[in-house]
Enzyme design. Structure first.
Site, PDB file in Angstrom:
ATOM      1  N   GLY A  14      13.778  41.026  21.056  1.00 45.55           N
ATOM      2  CA  GLY A  14      12.874  42.134  20.773  1.00 45.55           C
ATOM      3  C   GLY A  14      12.404  42.133  19.333  1.00 45.55           C
ATOM      4  N   ARG A  16      12.267  42.426  15.479  1.00 47.87           N
ATOM      5  CA  ARG A  16      13.231  42.145  14.407  1.00 47.87           C
ATOM      6  C   ARG A  16      14.574  41.665  14.941  1.00 47.87           C
ATOM      7  NH1 ARG A  16      12.228  44.012   9.248  1.00 47.87           N
ATOM      8  NH2 ARG A  16      10.345  45.243   8.967  1.00 47.87           N
ATOM      9  N   LYS A  19      14.916  36.211  16.775  1.00 50.41           N
ATOM     10  CA  LYS A  19      14.760  35.169  17.790  1.00 50.41           C
ATOM     11  C   LYS A  19      14.064  33.929  17.247  1.00 50.41           C
ATOM     12  CE  LYS A  19      10.594  37.351  19.774  1.00 50.41           C
ATOM     13  NZ  LYS A  19      10.578  38.513  18.861  1.00 50.41           N
ATOM     14  N   ALA A  37       1.501  27.366  17.656  1.00 44.40           N
ATOM     15  CA  ALA A  37       1.223  28.775  17.381  1.00 44.40           C
ATOM     16  C   ALA A  37       0.227  29.292  18.407  1.00 44.40           C
ATOM     17  CB  ALA A  37       0.666  28.934  15.969  1.00 44.40           C
ATOM     18  N   THR A  38       0.578  30.400  19.051  1.00 40.74           N
ATOM     19  CA  THR A  38      -0.293  30.964  20.089  1.00 40.74           C
ATOM     20  C   THR A  38      -1.143  32.113  19.574  1.00 40.74           C
ATOM     21  OG1 THR A  38       1.439  32.495  20.803  1.00 40.74           O
ATOM     22  CG2 THR A  38       1.372  30.335  21.868  1.00 40.74           C
ATOM     23  N   HIS A  55       5.707  33.066   8.148  1.00 43.20           N
ATOM     24  CA  HIS A  55       6.240  32.073   9.087  1.00 43.20           C
ATOM     25  C   HIS A  55       5.919  30.664   8.622  1.00 43.20           C
ATOM     26  CE1 HIS A  55       7.712  33.039  13.369  1.00 43.20           C
ATOM     27  NE2 HIS A  55       8.236  33.904  12.537  1.00 43.20           N
ATOM     28  N   ARG A  58       8.199  29.333   6.001  1.00 41.71           N
ATOM     29  CA  ARG A  58       9.561  29.061   6.455  1.00 41.71           C
ATOM     30  C   ARG A  58       9.687  27.698   7.126  1.00 41.71           C
ATOM     31  NH1 ARG A  58      11.619  33.857   9.930  1.00 41.71           N
ATOM     32  NH2 ARG A  58      10.869  32.640  11.695  1.00 41.71           N
ATOM     33  N   ARG A  59       8.568  27.125   7.542  1.00 38.61           N
ATOM     34  CA  ARG A  59       8.625  25.849   8.254  1.00 38.61           C
ATOM     35  C   ARG A  59       8.777  24.694   7.264  1.00 38.61           C
ATOM     36  NH1 ARG A  59       3.026  27.110  11.238  1.00 38.61           N
ATOM     37  NH2 ARG A  59       3.584  29.191  11.973  1.00 38.61           N
ATOM     38  N   GLU A  67      -2.471  24.906  17.163  1.00 41.44           N
ATOM     39  CA  GLU A  67      -2.857  26.204  17.703  1.00 41.44           C
ATOM     40  C   GLU A  67      -3.479  26.017  19.075  1.00 41.44           C
ATOM     41  OE1 GLU A  67      -5.361  28.144  14.921  1.00 41.44           O
ATOM     42  OE2 GLU A  67      -3.822  28.294  13.353  1.00 41.44           O
TER      43      GLU A  67
END
Length: 622
Positions: A14, A16, A19, A37-38, A55, A58-59, A67
């Site tokens: 859910g 925060r 996941k 990425a969607t 995000h 962070r990769r 995409e």
């Protein structure tokens, strides 16, 4: 199916929940990842773009991003075409379902799209991790379009849960396996044997006594002592000490991860601080790291610093051109708290812990050490981390003073990633700013012969350490593992730290998330190894003071930036805006649980004109 018995995993969670961070940890050891990425739209929404950028930061740089856009068939086709050697991360299916329900595609057989995706997942030859929001635990949406989305996403989750090998549910950062289980992906060509730590119930020959550790307190201002940790405030995922006999050091260790939310939230907070200029710039990387490792949006500056100096000895071509007497002198200076490291540690309020390792053999002739000695060295390194944690230290600076460590680290990088040794092996510098190219060629030859010798040997963590790494790299690897288990960040800045990070990711992929590269330095070896580990240097000053000294030199700047970020208030101009610090007393907060967006990642964009024409985006919760 892969050697660890899984090819496809569905990760549910859910708002925060953590996941996305958990999904990334499953494949962090993969040499390359296709990140799908969607999310679509949102170009006119700065807040949404900031979440996507968080995000992206962070990769690891070794990952590629693709995409799927507004075409649901693009994801299905991508999975069908992915090859057996590829790793794919889809984050997340909420955006895909949004594209399926797009009014511009209606009328359409949505169930056929879901069935086609499930069939592609079931038949794919690649390793695939899918992230999807779990909306079934919240209230039923009040709008027809909201209910349609929740129903479609629930049906999609059910279809994919039946198709994948394993299903995980992440709640409050904790993971429960609903179907099967999956170990994190390890580095390529893993064939490592577990390292069993003797327990009272399993008699075994006692390991050789650990070398003495000298802790030196340089002359400095009194250092604050960390307050005792209570049972309610202490970490809940800390592993038992190695000495207890309850911990087995082996591939796939489940160590804690830093907070997936605190770091990006802290960086986002920087944009609103009361600063006159453009902000803290590249130092935001250190602030985000401190926030994640402390699980706090307003992290405190490190106060208890432990410098761990690992002194190693080698023989053979790896030490060609090295002045072993000078190396011994520098180790002795560190033990006395003098010399370069002592001068830098004193003003920083740091203490120095020194551990000397036994001499190792020539890598070109055979294994440099034995498996039993590697096991003992890993335990010694873990104990160094335990000692720092028990002493109340909140950050470790890893320093290496070893003859030939550059050659060993180059061999480790080449053996684990396929890097070209001649492109990464540092030149051999002698006093007077001169270079010994003949010695450099001798080191290259030793690495070449060693790699040829082990070309058909297993490439697991213990194997790499035994064949080419040596005992100092093994101790540093154990230190990184123990620090991650005790939730202590480690500053690495040289060949030893990078080599240890590459080996440690074979044992526990979470270790790299507890490491920070404060200064890029000048060595291609460090830069390429850091890129493989996904470590972004905070500063690029070009220091070349030796391992540990670079980090200690820039440490005051890092601590100042972290302290400022925590102490400065929000700019007065931001107080009138709706946000973390700008809610007016008269502002009404919507009751709809679906009004929150998942900070765990760009789960559900719903920014297209078609969706906005039907319902505001705030009606679409993750």
């Amino acid at each position: 199916m892969s050697e660890d018995r899984w090819n496809t995993v569905l990760v549910l969670g859910g708002i925060r929940s953590g996941k996305s961070g958990f999904a990334e940890s499953l494949i962090s050891g993969a040499p390359s990842v296709r990140y799908v990425a969607t999310a679509v739209g949102g170009e006119d929404d700065p807040e949404w773009q900031a979440r996507i950028e968080a995000h992206q930061r962070r990769r690891p740089q070794s990952w590629t991003t693709e995409e799927t856009g507004a075409d649901p068939a693009a994801l299905t086709g991508l999975l069908r075409q992915a090859g057996p050697g590829e790793t794919v991360l889809v984050d997340d299916l909420g955006g895909w379902v949004a594209a399926v329900l797009n009014p511009a595609r209606q009328p359409n057989d949505d169930e056929a799209d879901v069935a086609a995706l499930a069939a592609a997942v079931r038949a794919t030859a690649a390793r695939v991790v899918l992230v999807s929001p779990e909306v079934g635990l919240s209230l039923v949406p009040v709008t027809p379009v909201g209910r349609a989305f929740a129903d479609a996403l629930g049906a999609t989750n059910q279809a994919l849960a039946e198709a994948v090998d394993a299903v995980a549910l992440v709640v409050a950062g904790q993971t429960t396996w609903l179907k099967g289980s999956a170990e994190p992906v390890q580095a390529p060509r893993v064939a490592s044997r577990p390292i069993a730590v003797p327990t009272p119930a399993t008699p075994a020959p006692p390991p050789p006594p650990p070398p003495p550790v000298t802790v030196v307190e340089p002359v400095a201002e009194p250092e604050p002592v960390a307050a005792p940790v209570s049972a309610l405030s202490g970490a809940t995922m800390t592993l038992p000490l190695v000495a207890s006999g309850l911990t087995e050091i082996k591939p796939g260790m489940d160590l804690p991860l830093p907070s997936a939310d605190a770091g990006p939230d802290a960086r986002e907070r920087l944009s609103g601080l009361d600063l006159p200029g453009g902000g803290l710039g590249a130092l935001g990387e250190a602030i985000e790291f401190a926030a994640a490792t402390q699980s706090s949006v307003t992290p405190r500056a490190w106060t208890g610093v432990r410098v761990v100096v690992i002194g190693g000895r080698r023989t053979g071509g790896a030490v060609a051109g090295a002045d072993t007497a000078d190396v011994e002198r520098r180790i002795a200076e560190a033990e006395l708290g003098v010399g370069l490291l002592g001068r830098l540690a004193g003003p920083a309020g740091a203490d120095i812990s020194v551990l000397r390792t036994a001499a190792t053999g020539a890598m070109e002739d055979g294994p440099v050490t034995s498996e039993r000695e590697v096991e003992a060295a890993l335990r010694d390194g873990w104990r160094l981390a335990d000692s720092a944690a028990d002493a109340g230290r909140d950050v470790i600076v890893l320093a290496g003073i070893s003859a030939g460590v550059e050659a060993a680290a180059t061999a480790v990088l080449a053996a684990t990633t396929g890097a070209e040794p001649v492109a990464t092996l540092p030149r051999v510098q002698v006093p007077g700013a001169r270079f010994d190219d003949a010695a450099w060629m001798a080191r290259c030859a030793a690495i070449r012969d060693a790699l040829h010798r082990i070309r058909q040997e297993p490439r697991g963590a213990v194997d790499i350490l035994r064949q080419v790494g040596g005992l100092d790299v093994a101790v540093a690897t154990g230190l990184l593992l123990g620090a991650a288990a005790r939730r202590i960040p480690v500053l690495v800045d040289g060949p030893l730290g990078i080599a240890a990070g590459l080996v440690a990711r074979d044992l526990a992929s979470q270790t790299r998330h507890w490491c920070l590269l404060p200064e890029a330095g000048t060595l291609a070896l460090v830069k390429q190894g850091a890129d493989v580990l996904g470590l972004t240097p905070v500063l690029q000053v070009g220091l070349d003071l030796g391992e540990g000294a670079n980090a200690l030199t820039v440490l005051p700047v890092l601590r100042t930036a972290i302290g400022l970020a925590a102490a400065l208030p929000v700019h007065p101009a931001m107080l009138g805006e709706v946000g973390d610090d700008g809610l007016d007393e008269d502002d009404e907060v919507p009751d709809d649980d679906d009004a929150d967006l998942d900070d765990d990642g760009p789960d559900l964009p719903f920014n297209t004109a078609a969706f906005n024409a039907i319902s505001p985006r705030t009606e679409w919760g993750a």
